[in-house]
Scaffold this active site. Structure first.
Site, PDB file in Angstrom:
ATOM      1  N   ARG A 120      -4.533  -7.578  11.237  1.00 35.58           N
ATOM      2  CA  ARG A 120      -5.862  -7.248  11.760  1.00 35.58           C
ATOM      3  C   ARG A 120      -5.914  -7.305  13.293  1.00 35.58           C
ATOM      4  O   ARG A 120      -6.909  -7.737  13.871  1.00 35.58           O
ATOM      5  CB  ARG A 120      -6.932  -8.204  11.192  1.00 35.58           C
ATOM      6  CG  ARG A 120      -7.054  -8.164   9.686  1.00 35.58           C
ATOM      7  CD  ARG A 120      -7.778  -6.906   9.236  1.00 35.58           C
ATOM      8  NE  ARG A 120      -8.122  -6.994   7.831  1.00 35.58           N
ATOM      9  CZ  ARG A 120      -9.346  -7.281   7.376  1.00 35.58           C
ATOM     10  NH1 ARG A 120     -10.334  -7.481   8.205  1.00 35.58           N
ATOM     11  NH2 ARG A 120      -9.562  -7.340   6.096  1.00 35.58           N
ATOM     12  N   ARG A 123     -12.579  -5.789  15.078  1.00 40.21           N
ATOM     13  CA  ARG A 123     -13.869  -6.213  15.617  1.00 40.21           C
ATOM     14  C   ARG A 123     -13.847  -7.170  16.804  1.00 40.21           C
ATOM     15  O   ARG A 123     -14.837  -7.295  17.501  1.00 40.21           O
ATOM     16  CB  ARG A 123     -14.714  -6.840  14.492  1.00 40.21           C
ATOM     17  CG  ARG A 123     -15.172  -5.828  13.493  1.00 40.21           C
ATOM     18  CD  ARG A 123     -15.734  -6.490  12.266  1.00 40.21           C
ATOM     19  NE  ARG A 123     -14.670  -7.181  11.534  1.00 40.21           N
ATOM     20  CZ  ARG A 123     -14.873  -7.882  10.437  1.00 40.21           C
ATOM     21  NH1 ARG A 123     -16.093  -8.047   9.967  1.00 40.21           N
ATOM     22  NH2 ARG A 123     -13.865  -8.446   9.809  1.00 40.21           N
ATOM     23  N   ARG A 158     -16.981   1.852  17.134  1.00 35.73           N
ATOM     24  CA  ARG A 158     -17.771   1.607  15.926  1.00 35.73           C
ATOM     25  C   ARG A 158     -19.239   1.971  16.133  1.00 35.73           C
ATOM     26  O   ARG A 158     -19.890   2.494  15.245  1.00 35.73           O
ATOM     27  CB  ARG A 158     -17.649   0.146  15.508  1.00 35.73           C
ATOM     28  CG  ARG A 158     -18.264  -0.094  14.147  1.00 35.73           C
ATOM     29  CD  ARG A 158     -17.991  -1.482  13.648  1.00 35.73           C
ATOM     30  NE  ARG A 158     -18.611  -2.479  14.501  1.00 35.73           N
ATOM     31  CZ  ARG A 158     -18.738  -3.757  14.172  1.00 35.73           C
ATOM     32  NH1 ARG A 158     -18.276  -4.195  13.018  1.00 35.73           N
ATOM     33  NH2 ARG A 158     -19.316  -4.597  14.990  1.00 35.73           N
ATOM     34  N   ASP A 183      -7.545   0.849   5.905  1.00 35.75           N
ATOM     35  CA  ASP A 183      -7.967  -0.271   5.074  1.00 35.75           C
ATOM     36  C   ASP A 183      -7.285  -0.143   3.727  1.00 35.75           C
ATOM     37  O   ASP A 183      -6.953   0.968   3.298  1.00 35.75           O
ATOM     38  CB  ASP A 183      -9.485  -0.291   4.899  1.00 35.75           C
ATOM     39  CG  ASP A 183      -9.951  -1.639   4.357  1.00 35.75           C
ATOM     40  OD1 ASP A 183     -10.126  -2.573   5.157  1.00 35.75           O
ATOM     41  OD2 ASP A 183     -10.090  -1.776   3.127  1.00 35.75           O
ATOM     42  N   TYR A 206     -11.044  -6.120  -6.233  1.00 34.98           N
ATOM     43  CA  TYR A 206     -12.244  -5.529  -5.623  1.00 34.98           C
ATOM     44  C   TYR A 206     -12.881  -4.502  -6.563  1.00 34.98           C
ATOM     45  O   TYR A 206     -14.106  -4.391  -6.657  1.00 34.98           O
ATOM     46  CB  TYR A 206     -11.905  -4.848  -4.294  1.00 34.98           C
ATOM     47  CG  TYR A 206     -11.674  -5.814  -3.148  1.00 34.98           C
ATOM     48  CD1 TYR A 206     -12.738  -6.499  -2.565  1.00 34.98           C
ATOM     49  CD2 TYR A 206     -10.397  -6.035  -2.645  1.00 34.98           C
ATOM     50  CE1 TYR A 206     -12.533  -7.379  -1.510  1.00 34.98           C
ATOM     51  CE2 TYR A 206     -10.178  -6.916  -1.593  1.00 34.98           C
ATOM     52  CZ  TYR A 206     -11.248  -7.588  -1.035  1.00 34.98           C
ATOM     53  OH  TYR A 206     -11.041  -8.459  -0.002  1.00 34.98           O
TER      54      TYR A 206
HETATM   55  O1  1CP Z   1      -5.195  -4.125  12.640  1.00 34.81           O
HETATM   56  C1  1CP Z   1      -5.002  -4.064  11.424  1.00 34.81           C
HETATM   57  O2  1CP Z   1      -4.519  -5.009  10.781  1.00 34.81           O
HETATM   58  C2  1CP Z   1      -5.253  -2.754  10.713  1.00 34.81           C
HETATM   59  C3  1CP Z   1      -6.511  -2.675  10.092  1.00 34.81           C
HETATM   60  C4  1CP Z   1      -6.851  -3.284   8.744  1.00 34.81           C
HETATM   61  C5  1CP Z   1      -6.052  -3.842   7.718  1.00 34.81           C
HETATM   62  C6  1CP Z   1      -4.556  -4.112   7.703  1.00 34.81           C
HETATM   63  C7  1CP Z   1      -8.177  -3.276   8.302  1.00 34.81           C
HETATM   64  C8  1CP Z   1      -9.318  -2.770   9.088  1.00 34.81           C
HETATM   65  N1  1CP Z   1      -8.185  -3.769   7.012  1.00 34.81           N
HETATM   66  C9  1CP Z   1      -6.911  -4.126   6.649  1.00 34.81           C
HETATM   67  C10 1CP Z   1      -6.441  -4.668   5.349  1.00 34.81           C
HETATM   68  C11 1CP Z   1      -7.412  -5.278   4.418  1.00 34.81           C
HETATM   69  N2  1CP Z   1      -8.677  -4.860   4.117  1.00 34.81           N
HETATM   70  C12 1CP Z   1      -7.119  -6.386   3.596  1.00 34.81           C
HETATM   71  C13 1CP Z   1      -5.787  -7.073   3.541  1.00 34.81           C
HETATM   72  C14 1CP Z   1      -5.624  -8.069   4.608  1.00 34.81           C
HETATM   73  C15 1CP Z   1      -6.526  -9.269   4.544  1.00 34.81           C
HETATM   74  O3  1CP Z   1      -6.456 -10.001   3.549  1.00 34.81           O
HETATM   75  O4  1CP Z   1      -7.280  -9.456   5.498  1.00 34.81           O
HETATM   76  C16 1CP Z   1      -8.247  -6.670   2.814  1.00 34.81           C
HETATM   77  C17 1CP Z   1      -8.427  -7.777   1.803  1.00 34.81           C
HETATM   78  C18 1CP Z   1      -9.231  -5.697   3.150  1.00 34.81           C
HETATM   79  C19 1CP Z   1     -10.591  -5.532   2.566  1.00 34.81           C
HETATM   80  C20 1CP Z   1     -11.590  -5.524   3.641  1.00 34.81           C
HETATM   81  N3  1CP Z   1     -11.935  -4.418   4.374  1.00 34.81           N
HETATM   82  C21 1CP Z   1     -12.294  -6.610   4.178  1.00 34.81           C
HETATM   83  C22 1CP Z   1     -12.138  -8.056   3.710  1.00 34.81           C
HETATM   84  C23 1CP Z   1     -13.238  -8.459   2.817  1.00 34.81           C
HETATM   85  C24 1CP Z   1     -12.926  -9.759   2.135  1.00 34.81           C
HETATM   86  O5  1CP Z   1     -12.891  -9.752   0.908  1.00 34.81           O
HETATM   87  O6  1CP Z   1     -12.710 -10.762   2.823  1.00 34.81           O
HETATM   88  C25 1CP Z   1     -13.112  -6.135   5.215  1.00 34.81           C
HETATM   89  C26 1CP Z   1     -14.057  -6.919   6.055  1.00 34.81           C
HETATM   90  C27 1CP Z   1     -12.860  -4.751   5.338  1.00 34.81           C
HETATM   91  C28 1CP Z   1     -13.399  -3.828   6.344  1.00 34.81           C
HETATM   92  C29 1CP Z   1     -12.517  -3.693   7.515  1.00 34.81           C
HETATM   93  N4  1CP Z   1     -11.202  -3.262   7.460  1.00 34.81           N
HETATM   94  C30 1CP Z   1     -10.671  -3.202   8.720  1.00 34.81           C
HETATM   95  C31 1CP Z   1     -11.720  -3.581   9.630  1.00 34.81           C
HETATM   96  C32 1CP Z   1     -11.569  -3.616  11.128  1.00 34.81           C
HETATM   97  C33 1CP Z   1     -12.847  -3.914   8.869  1.00 34.81           C
HETATM   98  C34 1CP Z   1     -14.176  -4.407   9.382  1.00 34.81           C
HETATM   99  C35 1CP Z   1     -15.226  -3.372   9.290  1.00 34.81           C
HETATM  100  C36 1CP Z   1     -15.655  -2.831  10.599  1.00 34.81           C
HETATM  101  O7  1CP Z   1     -14.876  -2.566  11.503  1.00 34.81           O
HETATM  102  O8  1CP Z   1     -16.861  -2.639  10.757  1.00 34.81           O
END
Ligand code: 1CP
Length: 371
Positions: free
Chosen positions: A34, A38, A47, A84, A160
């Site tokens: 990540r 954000r 965003r 994602d 999910y």
């Molecule tokens: O920089 C990076 O790592 C690339 C971007 C990335 C990655 C690898 C994003 C962007 N998401 C992910 C993987 C991801 N998404 C995982 C696996 C890693 C982890 O466990 O953190 C998971 C579980 C998700 C699901 C997801 N998507 C969540 C987590 C929710 C939860 O259950 O805790 C969230 C918040 C998202 C949305 C998301 N994905 C990525 C971003 C930057 C965001 C936030 C939304 C936004 O920008 O408004």
């Protein structure tokens, strides 16, 4: 793109790839889960202009820009594609949205009829903009930096899809897996097809390494862990390796404790990403034969300063002399100060003097009672 200080170029062209291939690198490569997102003001700006999450994911120019943002600022050794894990669910036809402040919201999958509506056929056409972004990135990145593709593991995606949203314990998903294992196995089978295809498409577009995120693997008890995490993850890794044997596969089975051992002797697994709870001296002994990655607690970055320095040095010392990739134990938190990330990357990337092996004996062991 990034004016790297000279020492970064003294080493192999791609230190991250070298470590994942099992080579000892003169300095430890670093990237962060990540690392895009954000906590960066330049991401929040994009965003604000493009509020729909999937629109950001499916606009190649935005994916390229967001992927490059942390690399440009901090000069990590790896660039993880901005995307994602849930794009695969979207591509299969599962109704999914990512809502601000709430995370993923999915139309819950409860029965065979819902499962039959999903189709792996749409995957490549639907995700074409993602692969286009990978192609553009492969051209834009400096030689030193490795482009990392990724996918969610079948269990985490299924969690999910069945739960419909994020959860602390994913009761509904775990109940369906227990109560209707045949239905659940069909869902997992579909996700094995979809995630391996998604990873291979990213590799064919230019991804040089891939990571499989099983973020919720730690919820599974022993037998369920074997059935829904280990076997599906290995099936995905093996399919990818059969087609692309030279591309390293990293597995992140978060929270599985001693279960990490299930991945240590698998030819299809090149890297094993450790969450912050894994004791490093245990990992050093028990998880030999695979490149380890990890495992700084993302909370340490919120405390910052000396806390990060002490923890970073402890991790580097514990894995000294082994192929190793520095990372966090989980993703960068949105509250993180970018200056702390900067300091962390600099600390890991500076060349450290060779470490005195005497400092690496586990406490209490005499100097020469090791084999
Ligand atoms: O920089 C990076 O790592 C690339 C971007 C990335 C990655 C690898 C994003 C962007 N998401 C992910 C993987 C991801 N998404 C995982 C696996 C890693 C982890 O466990 O953190 C998971 C579980 C998700 C699901 C997801 N998507 C969540 C987590 C929710 C939860 O259950 O805790 C969230 C918040 C998202 C949305 C998301 N994905 C990525 C971003 C930057 C965001 C936030 C939304 C936004 O920008 O408004």
């Amino acid at each position: 793109l990034h004016k790297s200080p000279d020492h970064r170029n003294l080493v192999l062209p791609k230190p991250l790839l070298a470590a994942l291939r099992g080579e000892l690198t003169p300095r430890v490569p670093i990237w962060l889960m990540r690392q895009a997102g954000r906590y960066l003001p330049e991401y929040r700006e994009i965003r604000a202009r493009t509020p729909r999450f999937f629109e950001r994911c499916y606009t190649p120019e935005l994916v390229v820009e967001i992927t490059l943002q942390p690399v440009r600022r901090f000069g990590m050794d790896g660039a993880i594609l901005f995307s994602d894990i849930l794009v695969v669910v979207d591509a299969l036809g599962g109704e999914v949205e990512i809502l601000e402040g709430r995370g993923p919201v999915v139309e819950p999958l409860a029965d065979a009829r819902a499962l039959e509506r999903l189709s792996a056929e749409r995957l490549r056409p639907h995700l074409e903009p993602v692969y286009e972004a990978v192609r553009l990135l492969a051209r834009a990145l400096p030689e030193r930096i490795t482009l990392i593709g990724f996918a969610g593991a079948p269990w985490t995606l299924a969690a999910y899809m069945v739960e419909g949203e994020t959860s602390r314990d994913f009761h509904r998903a775990r109940r369906l897996a227990r109560a209707e294992p045949d239905l659940f196995a069909r869902l997992i089978g579909l996700l094995i097809d979809a995630t391996s295809d998604h990873l291979m498409a990213q590799i064919e577009a230019g991804a040089e390494a891939v990571q499989i995120f099983d973020s919720w693997a730690g919820l599974l008890p022993e037998t369920e862990f074997e059935r829904w995490c280990v076997r599906p993850v290995l099936a995905v890794a093996e399919r990818v390796k059969a087609r692309h044997p030279a591309v390293p596969v990293i597995v992140f089975p978060r929270g599985v404790g001693a279960g990490y051992r299930r991945f240590r002797d698998e030819p299809a697994v090149d890297g094993l990403s450790l969450d912050a709870t894994v004791p490093l001296l245990w990992a050093r002994e028990e998880l030999a034969g695979v490149c380890l990655q990890g495992n700084l607690d993302p909370i340490a970055l919120l405390a910052g300063g000396a806390v990060v320095e002490r923890e970073t040095d402890r991790i580097l010392d514990a894995l000294a002399g082994r192929p190793f990739v520095f990372n966090l134990g989980h993703g960068v938190l949105p509250e993180t100060d970018p200056a702390e990330v900067q300091a962390l990357v600099e600390r890991v990337q500076r060349l450290r003097p060779p470490i005195d092996p005497a400092r690496h004996r586990p406490a209490g062991e005499a100097p020469d009672d090791r084999p």
